[in-house]
Design an enzyme around this catalytic site. Structure first.
Site: not given
Ligand SMILES: NC(=O)C1=CN([C@@H]2O[C@H](COP(=O)(O)OP(=O)(O)OC[C@H]3O[C@@H](n4cnc5c(N)ncnc54)[C@H](OP(=O)(O)O)[C@@H]3O)[C@@H](O)[C@H]2O)C=CC1
Ligand SMILES: O=C(O)C(=O)[C@@H](O)[C@H](O)C(=O)CO
Length: 278
Positions: A47, A52, A77, A110
């Site tokens: 994803d 990003y 996105k 997005h």
């Molecule tokens: N469409 C949208 O508007 C959005 C989409 N997204 C998508 O969703 C994805 C995931 O969401 P995100 O906001 O990154 O957060 P997550 O909820 O996936 O959490 C990620 C965090 O948790 C840690 N982590 C991962 N696995 C574990 C585990 N098993 N135990 C403890 N800690 C863990 C990671 O650290 P570490 O890397 O050190 O493991 C990182 O700091 C994003 O990367 C993006 O692709 C996110 C926000 C908005």
């Molecule tokens: O991560 C995404 O896809 C977003 O839309 C970001 O801007 C999100 O809002 C963010 O702050 C990162 O998790």
């Protein structure tokens, strides 16, 4: 250990993994290495997004992987600043150039950015893009039931996926019911409620102890049993493997209910009716 995630069928007939890798924050050579490690561990859904700034890193990992391109599902996105029929046709070419690929497997709007007033025109472009070969499946992100109704009424085409904030603090039960009525797959962003205290909550700890798994695995299994597709981000190969290994145990109905009982609302200010990203 489970290698790879099982797949489900989208409303367009394409197969889609039940869990994927979030890549927000995985950039540059380190990002390519992290995504490459995930692919080697069995991830088949990746994803990313134009916003990003890592489509180059993700695309390089895909091209260098010792896995058939046809077995990988790459999501990207379209950003809010590229809403509009013609703009969307230009934006996909920018994304494909960044990725170095000739196809995006799932392309999402997005954010709806309702004040801009172009998400319906953008969706019309997505329907045409799906027939162009540049995009395999089309979907949206952060759409409310009202936004979904607007694009389906205008085109007769329902998104394959709606990627939304979803975790035990925010289970989105009402939106998931709407998705089921339209045949839309719910995808969970921030599925671990990143850097919150979720993984220390008692219902999560109790289920982890009962099943001999980690709190993170309990939460991701919770998503799967809700019928949602989580895309947890991890740059750590061990945690990536842990996060993928959630298909060998099952939470009881009581455990699912207890975890869903942690509900308290959105964690960030991501209300799609007011939060807009360009
Ligand atoms: N469409 C949208 O508007 C959005 C989409 N997204 C998508 O969703 C994805 C995931 O969401 P995100 O906001 O990154 O957060 P997550 O909820 O996936 O959490 C990620 C965090 O948790 C840690 N982590 C991962 N696995 C574990 C585990 N098993 N135990 C403890 N800690 C863990 C990671 O650290 P570490 O890397 O050190 O493991 C990182 O700091 C994003 O990367 C993006 O692709 C996110 C926000 C908005
Ligand atoms: O991560 C995404 O896809 C977003 O839309 C970001 O801007 C999100 O809002 C963010 O702050 C990162 O998790």
């Amino acid at each position: 250990m489970q290698v790879g995630a099982p797949t489900i069928e989208l409303n367009d007939g394409h197969r889609f993994p039940e869990l994927g890798l979030g890549t927000y924050g995985l950039n540059g050579d380190e990002g390519t290495a992290a995504v490459g490690a995930a692919i080697s561990s069995g991830y088949r859904l990746l994803d990313t997004a134009l916003n990003y700034g890592n489509e180059d890193a993700v695309g390089r990992a895909v091209r260098e992987a010792e896995v058939d391109r046809e077995d990988l599902v790459v999501t990207s996105k379209l950003p809010g600043r590229h809403h509009g029929y013609d703009e969307a046709h230009r934006s996909i070419d920018e994304t494909l150039g960044n990725l170095g690929l000739d196809r995006v497997d799932l392309y999402l709007i997005h954010w709806p950015n309702p004040s801009v007033g172009k998400f319906v025109d953008t969706w019309k472009a997505f329907v045409d893009l799906r027939d162009s070969g540049k995009v395999r499946s089309i979907g949206v992100s952060n759409f409310t039931p009202e936004h979904l109704k607007a694009i389906i009424d205008a085109t007769g085409v329902a998104p394959a996926v709606n990627q939304v904030e979803l975790h035990p603090y925010f289970p989105q039960a009402e939106l998931r019911k709407v998705h089921a009525e339209y045949g839309i797959v719910t995808e969970s962003w921030s599925p671990l409620a990143k850097q919150s205290e979720l993984l220390t909550e008692q219902p999560v700890l109790d289920a982890a102890a009962a099943h001999g798994v980690t709190p993170g695995q309990v939460v991701l299994r919770w998503h799967v049993q809700l019928g949602a597709v989580p895309v947890p981000k991890s740059g750590d190969p061990q945690r990536q493997r842990e996060n993928l290994d959630v298909f060998g145990f099952e939470l009881s109905d009581d455990e699912v209910r207890a975890i869903s009982g942690l509900e308290r609302g959105r964690l960030w200010d991501g209300d799609p009716d007011t939060h807009e990203e360009m």
